[in-house]
Design an enzyme around this catalytic site. Structure first.
Site, PDB file in Angstrom:
ATOM      1  N   ARG A 264       0.838  -1.198   0.000  1.00  0.00           N
ATOM      2  CA  ARG A 264       0.000   0.000   0.000  1.00  0.00           C
ATOM      3  C   ARG A 264       0.867   1.238   0.000  1.00  0.00           C
ATOM      4  O   ARG A 264       1.839   1.333   0.754  1.00  0.00           O
ATOM      5  CB  ARG A 264      -0.924   0.004   1.229  1.00  0.00           C
ATOM      6  CG  ARG A 264      -1.875  -1.170   1.250  1.00  0.00           C
ATOM      7  CD  ARG A 264      -2.843  -1.125   2.397  1.00  0.00           C
ATOM      8  NE  ARG A 264      -3.665  -2.330   2.425  1.00  0.00           N
ATOM      9  CZ  ARG A 264      -4.575  -2.607   3.357  1.00  0.00           C
ATOM     10  NH1 ARG A 264      -4.773  -1.751   4.348  1.00  0.00           N
ATOM     11  NH2 ARG A 264      -5.274  -3.726   3.308  1.00  0.00           N
ATOM     12  N   ARG A 279       2.249   0.954  10.322  1.00  0.00           N
ATOM     13  CA  ARG A 279       1.731   1.336   8.999  1.00  0.00           C
ATOM     14  C   ARG A 279       2.876   1.274   7.994  1.00  0.00           C
ATOM     15  O   ARG A 279       3.689   2.183   7.901  1.00  0.00           O
ATOM     16  CB  ARG A 279       1.116   2.740   9.056  1.00  0.00           C
ATOM     17  CG  ARG A 279       0.220   3.062   7.851  1.00  0.00           C
ATOM     18  CD  ARG A 279      -0.382   4.454   7.984  1.00  0.00           C
ATOM     19  NE  ARG A 279      -1.262   4.564   9.125  1.00  0.00           N
ATOM     20  CZ  ARG A 279      -2.552   4.251   9.114  1.00  0.00           C
ATOM     21  NH1 ARG A 279      -3.113   3.796   8.021  1.00  0.00           N
ATOM     22  NH2 ARG A 279      -3.291   4.395  10.212  1.00  0.00           N
ATOM     23  N   GLU A 351      -6.071  -1.308  15.745  1.00  0.00           N
ATOM     24  CA  GLU A 351      -6.690  -2.254  14.814  1.00  0.00           C
ATOM     25  C   GLU A 351      -5.714  -3.344  14.381  1.00  0.00           C
ATOM     26  O   GLU A 351      -4.579  -3.065  13.999  1.00  0.00           O
ATOM     27  CB  GLU A 351      -7.188  -1.505  13.577  1.00  0.00           C
ATOM     28  CG  GLU A 351      -7.839  -2.417  12.547  1.00  0.00           C
ATOM     29  CD  GLU A 351      -7.959  -1.765  11.179  1.00  0.00           C
ATOM     30  OE1 GLU A 351      -7.962  -2.514  10.187  1.00  0.00           O
ATOM     31  OE2 GLU A 351      -8.015  -0.515  11.098  1.00  0.00           O
ATOM     32  N   SER A 354      -9.986  -6.067  10.310  1.00  0.00           N
ATOM     33  CA  SER A 354     -11.228  -5.395   9.926  1.00  0.00           C
ATOM     34  C   SER A 354     -12.057  -6.415   9.159  1.00  0.00           C
ATOM     35  O   SER A 354     -11.611  -6.937   8.133  1.00  0.00           O
ATOM     36  CB  SER A 354     -10.931  -4.166   9.060  1.00  0.00           C
ATOM     37  OG  SER A 354     -12.091  -3.394   8.862  1.00  0.00           O
ATOM     38  N   ARG A 392       1.266  -6.832  12.660  1.00  0.00           N
ATOM     39  CA  ARG A 392       0.679  -6.236  13.864  1.00  0.00           C
ATOM     40  C   ARG A 392       0.533  -7.271  14.970  1.00  0.00           C
ATOM     41  O   ARG A 392       0.595  -6.923  16.156  1.00  0.00           O
ATOM     42  CB  ARG A 392      -0.655  -5.571  13.531  1.00  0.00           C
ATOM     43  CG  ARG A 392      -0.487  -4.337  12.649  1.00  0.00           C
ATOM     44  CD  ARG A 392      -1.742  -3.500  12.580  1.00  0.00           C
ATOM     45  NE  ARG A 392      -1.537  -2.321  11.730  1.00  0.00           N
ATOM     46  CZ  ARG A 392      -2.361  -1.291  11.651  1.00  0.00           C
ATOM     47  NH1 ARG A 392      -3.465  -1.285  12.376  1.00  0.00           N
ATOM     48  NH2 ARG A 392      -2.096  -0.270  10.863  1.00  0.00           N
TER      49      ARG A 392
END
Length: 428
Positions: A264, A279, A351, A354, A392
């Site tokens: 990303r 991130r 998070e 999701s 994560r």
């Protein structure tokens, strides 16, 4: 995409529901396109009827031995106008499709109202944060202290927002993914798949990343101009397995799990989470995807979310699950649960998964269908979620299992995957 019939029948109601998620539907643009479509379609049908009648008249005249030159001239004129109308109709229908591609999904009735993450609703909290007898450190200090996470070398190789893992840390990262795959295939009934990490634009359009979010993707130009993209999530290739397919009713649900890297650009996130592995431009995920009958999709979302939570329970990591409000949901989602793991180094829940039900939104874009009991094709429903984000999860383990001497205890569930090792310490 949303069902165009909803716009045609009650566009005001659709606009009101979309406003809940902060999207302003351009009703005037849709009404203009739809009005033009109706006009051209009616004219096209009228011309087709006239051409058919004229052709029949020509046949009758020929049978009677009459001169048909004038009739043939009329038919030729009708044909020219009909071709022009058909071309214009195709243009207008293309514009309608483009319009729909920019409209997000409708929030499900059970989604709470709200504008931002502050309005999300916690539905459960599992486990209690550990109380340390020392000052808890974050994963950056822990990993660098062990000499097993190297951000500087990763930056030299590729730039910011990349990570280099070494030795026991790299093995633990691999073990986490293997543990997740084994859990989901052996206990939850998913079929493991290995998929391309490069996809075409049609695949990204099908799951909703294109055309709206192209800046978040890494494009890979090709000499033949057929641009490919690095996958932002395995959701894209896995869900597109059923693109342009009619799935047999008796084969539903389809349940897939996939471990893959994700890429990303994080175009809109500069300045956020710049420290550490939270991130990144490249990270791993184990993705869960279900293709289900429409009547079963919300039950499937609950089950898939529970499957993702199982990983955290087995690793004994504190977490909470929240329902996203309408204003915080992703573009394609009808309902989303976020699972947030406790990170002592940040003193916050962050998070880690999701899980979303897209209902028929992706299926309409992909033309992914099943045959109902009457044999008619209808859109399937699609659900997906991280089960979990591998990096994560590694961060959460480092921070929750850290020790005063700088070492990290390996969670019991992972020890079979790391040769029985129960602790990661700095090598002297």
């Amino acid at each position: 995409m949303i069902d165009i019939q909803l716009l045609r029948h009650d566009i005001a109601a659709v606009a009101a529901r979309l406003a809940e998620r902060g999207f302003r539907l351009d009703t005037g643009a849709f009404d203009s396109l739809e009005s033009r479509r109706k006009q051209i379609q009616m004219r096209t049908q009228d011309l087709q009827a006239k051409r058919n009648a004229a052709s029949k008249a020509i046949g009758g005249a020929k049978a009677r031995g009459e001169d048909v030159a004038a009739l043939l001239a009329d038919v030729a004129g009708l044909g020219d106008e009909l071709s022009a109308c058909e071309r214009e109709l195709e243009t207008v229908q293309g514009a309608l499709s483009e319009f729909l591609l920019g409209v997000p999904n409708l929030p499900h009735a059970s989604v709470p109202s709200g504008k931002s993450a502050a309005d999300n609703v916690e539905i459960r909290r599992v486990g209690s944060p550990r109380v340390f007898a020392f000052a808890a450190r974050d994963h950056v200090d822990i990993g660098e202290g062990l000499g097993l996470i190297d951000f500087a070398t990763a930056a030299k190789i590729a730039g910011a927002r990349f990570t280099l893992l070494k030795g026991s840390m790299a093995r633990l990262h691999r073990a986490i993914a293997q543990f997740m795959l084994d859990t989901h295939t052996q206990e939850h009934g998913y079929t493991e798949v290995y998929v391309p990490y490069l996809v075409n634009a049609k695949s990204l359009e099908g799951t909703g990343q294109l055309p709206k979010f192209e800046e978040d993707l890494f494009g890979v130009p090709r000499g033949d101009d057929a641009k490919l993209y690095l996958i932002p999530t395995a959701e894209v290739p896995v869900t597109n397995i059923v693109r342009d397919e009619i799935v047999a009713l008796e084969s539903l649900p389809l349940k897939f799990v996939c471990h893959s890297p994700c890429f990303r650009s994080e175009a809109g996130s500069y300045g956020k989470d710049t420290r550490g592995m939270i991130r990144q431009h490249q990270f791993d995920k184990v993705e869960l995807v279900q293709i289900v009958h429409p009547d079963a999709s919300h039950a499937a979302l609950e089950a898939l979310t529970a499957h993702a939570e199982t990983i955290l329970r087995k690793l004994d990591l504190p977490y909470r699950t929240v329902t996203l409000c309408a204003g915080d949901m992703g573009f394609s989602s009808a309902k989303t649960y976020d699972i947030e793991v406790w990170l002592p180094g940040q003193n916050a829940y962050r998070e880690i998964s999701s899980c979303s039900n897209f209902e028929a939104f992706q299926a309409r874009r992909m033309q992914a269908r099943y045959r109902n009991a009457k044999g008619r094709p209808e859109p399937v429903h699609t659900i997906n979620g991280s089960g979990l984000a591998v990096g994560r999860t590694l961060v959460a383990i480092l921070e929750n299992y850290q020790n005063a001497d700088g070492s990290v205890t390996v969670p019991e569930a992972l020890r079979p995957y790391v040769g029985g090792q129960d602790r990661i310490a700095r090598q002297r």
